[in-house]
Design an enzyme around this catalytic site. Structure first.
Site: not given
Ligand code: 5GP
Length: 591
Positions: A274-275, A434, A591
């Site tokens: 999710k996301h 993180n 990221h």
């Protein structure tokens, strides 16, 4: 050079700044000018002396402008080398003159195709041919020729030409910079053309090297697409539904996670994203005990579960509330048992290396036929370098190909700890940083993602692990829900029931409205039984606080990069809590 004067070729669509620039070239720096039709007429009207390309070539522009500067007189003028006797002989035999500067910007293809009403036959007329050739030729011969592909550079060039000791020259350093800029310009231009025609011709048929996406990160971010940067076949095929941009981010991250888990642990693996972070991930090994099957809400299917189905049931059970509407990745082709587990959960899509026919048939029915089903080529190997653009700028890096090898990284641990540290570490490798992950029994049990503070990650991951464990409390298993209460409502109720977060009206969901919430003492006693948990952190612990918090959630084994000024304090904390820790050398930010 004819009569010792330099020669500049100007052929521009964007004519801003042109007249001033050209005037100074002529009046202050001794340039002669030659231009294509439209550019020449703007200059003549401004009273600047200019020759037409056709005067130089003896050949008129033709085909309605499709052929303007494509002539040997022009390209030899640009490409002939300085101090090369054979080039010089060729040039003089034909009476040709060297061109010293090329000022060219291309047909505005990108803005033409940005209009909704343009069709391919109109767009094709905006594909610049000669301009690209001019830029490429001039950039190739940058050791002699100045190439200018954007009006924004005019001022800097005039300043350099006017430098007191410059002799009206552009320096070699600037010529190199301008050449690289021109190569980038033509490369972006070609990418825009390939993208447009890929979309226009094959978009609706999902061409193998281009998938149009419903929209970008948000619905107003259109158009959006995924393609191979080299125009090669995509390793992904859309078998059902229409993926969005975030679906692809989830799919490509989740796929990497499961394929690495499978490779490292040799068992089928699943992830629930999710996301762009995992809500859960697991490997599937049988048998699965009745309590686990109940906690995973697959007790009724227990007899038919396959290892892959167990992997997804466990991945989904890590944080059922967060997994609502997930994007799923499977390491192995989806079988019917796994499709059955998936078919009754709320989910947005799936990526897997294939689908057995009966499994596909079942999944295809989800979401009224719109369930996003992607087939991934399991043999696809990405190149070592990856890049992305952000705010119009390109970032490049070596992709994170660090291997998580249990035998090497976790050699000193027991087999179970080695397995679970591997699960946790591969999970953090694909979690937004993180991140801290707790794992047990071959599955993620709590993930803390995207926090700016390490201890906040640990708190989040550990409190999720507590919640996971409390959901296995016998009193949670005994809850009886009214008929018609849906699976997500049951999952969310249990989450609140064990977390002491019940809402008014929650009792309505139960057959026995007088059911007592799980009390603090019951929670405490049950949580004390949680032990043997593994933790992996994507970067070092700056303080011992994370270890102190992890210990409260049964963590006994830790892997984290070393290198903090407080490593000794972290080690001491581990010693006090009876935690075994292995420092790794590898930071795993993502990221
Ligand atoms: P102008 O306005 O001077 O008539 O045209 C300038 C534009 O023509 C520039 O954008 C340049 O890139 C483009 N151009 C120059 N030579 C050629 C050619 O031979 N063929 C095509 N299609 N475009 C050219």
């Amino acid at each position: 050079r004819g009569q010792g004067r330099r020669l500049a070729l100007l052929s521009v669509t964007d004519k801003s700044g042109l007249v001033d620039f050209a005037r100074q070239l002529v009046q202050r720096h001794g340039y002669d000018l030659v231009s294509s039709g439209g550019t020449a007429s703007v200059l003549s009207q401004a009273g600047i002396p200019v020759q037409e390309v056709s005067d130089l070539t003896g050949f008129p522009e033709m085909l309605g402008g499709r052929v303007k500067t494509l002539h040997p007189a022009i390209h030899a003028g640009i490409l002939s080398r300085s101090d090369n006797p054979s080039d010089a002989a060729d040039m003089s035999a034909r009476g040709l003159r060297q061109i010293d500067m090329v000022v060219c910007n291309l047909y505005a293809f990108q803005s033409v195709v940005a209009s909704d009403t343009v069709d391919p036959s109109q767009a094709i007329e905006s594909v610049d041919i000669g301009g690209v050739a001019l830029l490429r030729a001039a950039a190739k011969n940058h050791c002699r020729v100045v190439v200018v592909c954007q009006p924004g550079d005019y001022d800097a060039i005039l300043t350099e030409l006017a430098a007191p000791d410059g002799g009206h020259e552009v320096t070699a350093a600037t010529r190199k910079r301008l050449a690289v800029q021109a190569f980038c310009h033509t490369s972006d231009y070609d990418a825009a053309i390939a993208g447009y025609f890929g979309r226009a011709y094959f978009g609706q048929y999902q061409d193998i090297n281009f998938i149009p996406l419903r929209y970008g990160m948000n619905p107003h971010q259109v158009p959006a697409s995924i393609s191979h940067p080299l125009g090669l076949s995509l390793p992904i095929v859309t078998k059902c539904g229409s993926p969005g941009y975030v679906n692809l981010l989830d799919a490509l991250n989740a796929w990497q996670l499961v394929r690495e888990l499978r490779e490292a642990l040799g068992a089928p693996a699943a992830a629930s994203f999710k996301h762009v972070s995992p809500a859960g991930a697991a490997i599937g090994t049988l048998p699965i005990d009745p309590e686990t099957a109940a906690a995973c809400m697959v007790a009724d299917l227990a007899a038919e579960l396959t290892p892959l189905a167990v992997a997804y049931a466990r991945a989904r059970s890590a944080d059922r509330m967060s997994s609502f509407g997930d994007f799923i990745a499977l390491s192995d082709p989806c079988d019917l048992a796994t499709a059955r587990v998936i078919s009754r959960e709320v989910s947005d899509g799936i990526i897997a290396p294939g689908y057995e026919p009966d499994a596909f048939e079942l999944l295809q029915k989800k979401k009224g036929g719109k369930y996003c089903i992607l087939a991934m080529d399991p043999d696809f190997q990405p190149p070592l370098e990856e890049s992305r653009t952000l705010f119009g700028l390109r970032l490049r890096q070596r992709r994170n190909d660090a291997r998580i090898d249990p035998a090497e990284m976790f050699a000193k641990f027991s087999a179970d700890a080695r397995r679970d540290l591997t699960v946790a570490t591969i999970a953090v490798k694909y979690t937004q940083s993180n991140s801290v992950c707790l794992a047990k029994d071959g599955q993620v049990v709590g993930i803390g993602a995207g926090q700016q503070s390490r201890v906040h990650c640990t708190r989040l991951a550990a409190s999720k692990a507590d919640n996971w464990w409390l959901r296995r409390h016998p009193r949670a298993a005994e809850l009886r829900f009214k008929r018609g209460v849906k699976r997500p409502e049951i999952a969310n109720y249990i989450d609140r029931f064990v977390a002491d977060e019940l809402l008014s009206g929650d009792a309505e969901l139960l057959e026995d409205a007088a059911t007592r919430p799980l009390g603090p003492e019951e929670r405490r006693v049950w949580l004390e039984k949680l032990t043997g948990v593994c933790l992996s952190s994507d970067a070092f612990f700056p303080f011992r606080d994370s270890i102190d918090r992890a210990a409260k959630s049964g963590v006994k084994f830790v892997s984290a990069p070393g290198g903090s000024a407080n490593d000794a304090e972290v080690l001491e904390a581990c010693g006090q809590h009876g935690i075994e820790i292995a420092f790794s050398n590898t930071r795993l930010f993502h990221h």
